[in-house]
Design a protein around this motif. Structure first.
Motif, PDB file in Angstrom:
ATOM      1  N   GLY A   1      41.055  42.551  51.404  1.00 25.58           N
ATOM      2  CA  GLY A   1      41.858  42.341  50.259  1.00 25.58           C
ATOM      3  C   GLY A   1      41.665  41.012  50.048  1.00 25.58           C
ATOM      4  O   GLY A   1      42.893  40.383  49.115  1.00 25.58           O
ATOM      5  N   THR A   2      40.694  40.329  50.140  1.00 23.63           N
ATOM      6  CA  THR A   2      40.449  38.899  49.838  1.00 23.63           C
ATOM      7  C   THR A   2      39.977  38.821  48.577  1.00 23.63           C
ATOM      8  O   THR A   2      39.577  39.978  47.837  1.00 23.63           O
ATOM      9  N   PHE A   3      40.029  37.717  47.773  1.00 24.95           N
ATOM     10  CA  PHE A   3      39.692  37.825  46.268  1.00 24.95           C
ATOM     11  C   PHE A   3      38.500  38.358  45.745  1.00 24.95           C
ATOM     12  O   PHE A   3      38.527  38.987  44.741  1.00 24.95           O
ATOM     13  N   LEU A   4      37.142  38.374  46.628  1.00 20.55           N
ATOM     14  CA  LEU A   4      36.166  38.797  46.020  1.00 20.55           C
ATOM     15  C   LEU A   4      35.670  40.148  47.014  1.00 20.55           C
ATOM     16  O   LEU A   4      34.453  40.357  47.115  1.00 20.55           O
ATOM     17  N   SER A   5      36.823  40.555  47.684  1.00 20.81           N
ATOM     18  CA  SER A   5      36.488  41.696  48.742  1.00 20.81           C
ATOM     19  C   SER A   5      35.920  42.975  48.009  1.00 20.81           C
ATOM     20  O   SER A   5      36.124  43.338  46.800  1.00 20.81           O
ATOM     21  N   ASP A   6      35.139  44.032  48.836  1.00 26.38           N
ATOM     22  CA  ASP A   6      34.851  45.166  48.265  1.00 26.38           C
ATOM     23  C   ASP A   6      35.896  45.977  47.514  1.00 26.38           C
ATOM     24  O   ASP A   6      35.738  46.437  46.541  1.00 26.38           O
ATOM     25  N   GLN A   7      37.048  45.882  48.429  1.00 19.43           N
ATOM     26  CA  GLN A   7      38.297  46.713  47.815  1.00 19.43           C
ATOM     27  C   GLN A   7      38.729  46.196  46.538  1.00 19.43           C
ATOM     28  O   GLN A   7      38.971  47.002  45.827  1.00 19.43           O
ATOM     29  N   GLN A   8      38.960  44.967  46.596  1.00 19.14           N
ATOM     30  CA  GLN A   8      39.365  44.268  45.194  1.00 19.14           C
ATOM     31  C   GLN A   8      38.475  44.533  44.033  1.00 19.14           C
ATOM     32  O   GLN A   8      38.808  44.392  43.124  1.00 19.14           O
ATOM     33  N   SER A   9      37.115  44.433  44.537  1.00 17.31           N
ATOM     34  CA  SER A   9      36.326  44.431  43.212  1.00 17.31           C
ATOM     35  C   SER A   9      36.234  45.508  42.309  1.00 17.31           C
ATOM     36  O   SER A   9      35.767  45.470  41.233  1.00 17.31           O
ATOM     37  N   THR A  10      36.941  46.794  42.819  1.00 14.12           N
ATOM     38  CA  THR A  10      36.930  47.791  42.132  1.00 14.12           C
ATOM     39  C   THR A  10      37.917  47.585  40.779  1.00 14.12           C
ATOM     40  O   THR A  10      37.853  48.277  39.780  1.00 14.12           O
ATOM     41  N   TYR A  11      38.801  46.420  40.921  1.00 15.72           N
ATOM     42  CA  TYR A  11      39.715  45.936  39.800  1.00 15.72           C
ATOM     43  C   TYR A  11      38.963  45.024  38.878  1.00 15.72           C
ATOM     44  O   TYR A  11      39.598  44.626  37.787  1.00 15.72           O
ATOM     45  N   LEU A  12      37.783  44.749  39.243  1.00 12.35           N
ATOM     46  CA  LEU A  12      37.126  43.763  38.119  1.00 12.35           C
ATOM     47  C   LEU A  12      36.317  44.592  36.975  1.00 12.35           C
ATOM     48  O   LEU A  12      36.204  45.577  37.258  1.00 12.35           O
ATOM     49  N   THR A  13      36.012  43.579  36.023  1.00 13.04           N
ATOM     50  CA  THR A  13      35.251  44.007  34.856  1.00 13.04           C
ATOM     51  C   THR A  13      33.859  44.508  35.495  1.00 13.04           C
ATOM     52  O   THR A  13      33.619  43.818  36.503  1.00 13.04           O
ATOM     53  N   LEU A  14      33.001  45.037  34.536  1.00 11.91           N
ATOM     54  CA  LEU A  14      31.885  45.360  35.092  1.00 11.91           C
ATOM     55  C   LEU A  14      31.051  44.237  35.354  1.00 11.91           C
ATOM     56  O   LEU A  14      30.106  44.098  36.394  1.00 11.91           O
ATOM     57  N   THR A  15      31.006  43.184  34.508  1.00  6.55           N
ATOM     58  CA  THR A  15      30.312  41.811  34.691  1.00  6.55           C
ATOM     59  C   THR A  15      30.947  41.147  35.853  1.00  6.55           C
ATOM     60  O   THR A  15      30.151  40.859  36.637  1.00  6.55           O
ATOM     61  N   GLY A  16      32.101  41.356  36.050  1.00  5.79           N
ATOM     62  CA  GLY A  16      32.767  40.618  37.352  1.00  5.79           C
ATOM     63  C   GLY A  16      32.076  41.246  38.502  1.00  5.79           C
ATOM     64  O   GLY A  16      32.028  40.803  39.465  1.00  5.79           O
ATOM     65  N   GLN A  17      32.271  42.644  38.566  1.00  7.55           N
ATOM     66  CA  GLN A  17      31.594  43.309  39.714  1.00  7.55           C
ATOM     67  C   GLN A  17      30.002  42.957  39.962  1.00  7.55           C
ATOM     68  O   GLN A  17      29.652  42.694  41.032  1.00  7.55           O
ATOM     69  N   THR A  18      29.394  42.868  38.583  1.00  7.83           N
ATOM     70  CA  THR A  18      28.020  42.558  38.843  1.00  7.83           C
ATOM     71  C   THR A  18      27.850  40.988  39.684  1.00  7.83           C
ATOM     72  O   THR A  18      26.958  40.846  40.386  1.00  7.83           O
ATOM     73  N   ASP A  19      28.638  40.144  38.869  1.00  6.01           N
ATOM     74  CA  ASP A  19      28.818  38.710  39.571  1.00  6.01           C
ATOM     75  C   ASP A  19      29.062  38.572  41.074  1.00  6.01           C
ATOM     76  O   ASP A  19      28.341  37.833  41.810  1.00  6.01           O
ATOM     77  N   ARG A  20      29.974  39.491  41.389  1.00  5.54           N
ATOM     78  CA  ARG A  20      30.637  39.454  42.900  1.00  5.54           C
ATOM     79  C   ARG A  20      29.372  40.166  43.692  1.00  5.54           C
ATOM     80  O   ARG A  20      29.086  39.588  44.969  1.00  5.54           O
TER      81      ARG A  20
END
Length: 244
Positions: free
Chosen positions: A75-94
């Protein structure tokens, strides 16, 4: 012939004396103390190199687990689980941050193994190799941190309501880690430069002056002597001057 006239030779004399001094320095025998001092400089540079390596791993003891938690923790800021709530670009950057971290983490485990076997008394070739490997590692970690910083910046800017409090903490941590690692990179590079410089100075002392350098200095002295002599006008033969 007799001296007829003199042009102010001050500059030419200074040049001549400088040429004599340069040649004298090149042909002067190497002192034992000079070699001893040069060897001490080499030893000190390797000691500084070892310190730079050690300080880097002290930093990495905090940075690597911290980055791992930020990218793969629960559940950390850039964790795998949380990344699903990011935009596509955000997921790519992560994802880019995660891949660069994974690469540097694998390298970290390998170089850490080398470091654990290293001591101040290790062979200079070993210290030099571990220093080079640590420098490469530190640069890759710095790159992973930069990618992570980019991801955090994008997310906090494009999705300001996404884990806002955690974003502030993550941002502060990555900035602190980056400052630490970038300082280590600078120290490691400085140590490499110092080791190469002191080794070269010692080798040159032991090898002695290059004969071509001595020949060049001798030619410069010959030219300076001729130039100086040209400032004194002499008669082509003995006699008495009737009129000037």
């Amino acid at each position: 012939g007799d001296l007829i006239a003199t042009i102010d030779p001050t500059n030419a004399l200074n040049t001549l004396n400088s040429a004599k001094l340069s040649l004298a320095k090149l042909t002067e025998a190497v002192k034992v103390t000079d070699i001893s001092n040069a060897q001490n400089s080499v030893n000190q540079s390797y000691g500084s190199g070892y310190d730079a390596i050690s300080n880097t791993f002290i930093s990495l003891q905090t940075v690597m687990p911290g980055l791992n938690t930020l990218l793969y923790g629960q559940g950390t800021f850039l964790s795998d689980q949380q990344s699903t709530y990011l935009t596509l670009t955000g997921q790519t950057d992560r994802q880019q941050a995660a891949v660069s971290f994974d690469t540097s983490n694998t390298q970290y485990q390998n170089v850490l193994s080398e470091y654990k076997s290293l001591t101040r008394q290790s062979a200079t070739s070993t210290i030099l190799q571990v220093l080079a490997d640590t420098y490469s590692l530190a640069k890759n970690v710095a790159n992973a941190l930069q990618n992570t910083q980019n991801a955090i910046t994008f997310v906090t800017t494009s999705q300001p309501t996404y884990l806002a409090k955690d974003g502030v903490t993550a941002q502060a941590n990555v900035v602190a880690w980056s400052n630490s690692i970038n300082s280590n990179v600078s120290s490691l590079l400085s140590a490499q430069t110092s080791m190469a410089s002191t080794e070269n100075a010692l080798s040159n002392l032991i090898a002695g002056t290059d004969p071509l350098d001595i020949q060049s200095a001798q030619l410069s002295l010959n030219q300076a002597e001729q130039t100086y002599a040209n400032y004194f006008i002499r008669a082509p033969f003995d006699g008495v001057i009737g009129r000037l």
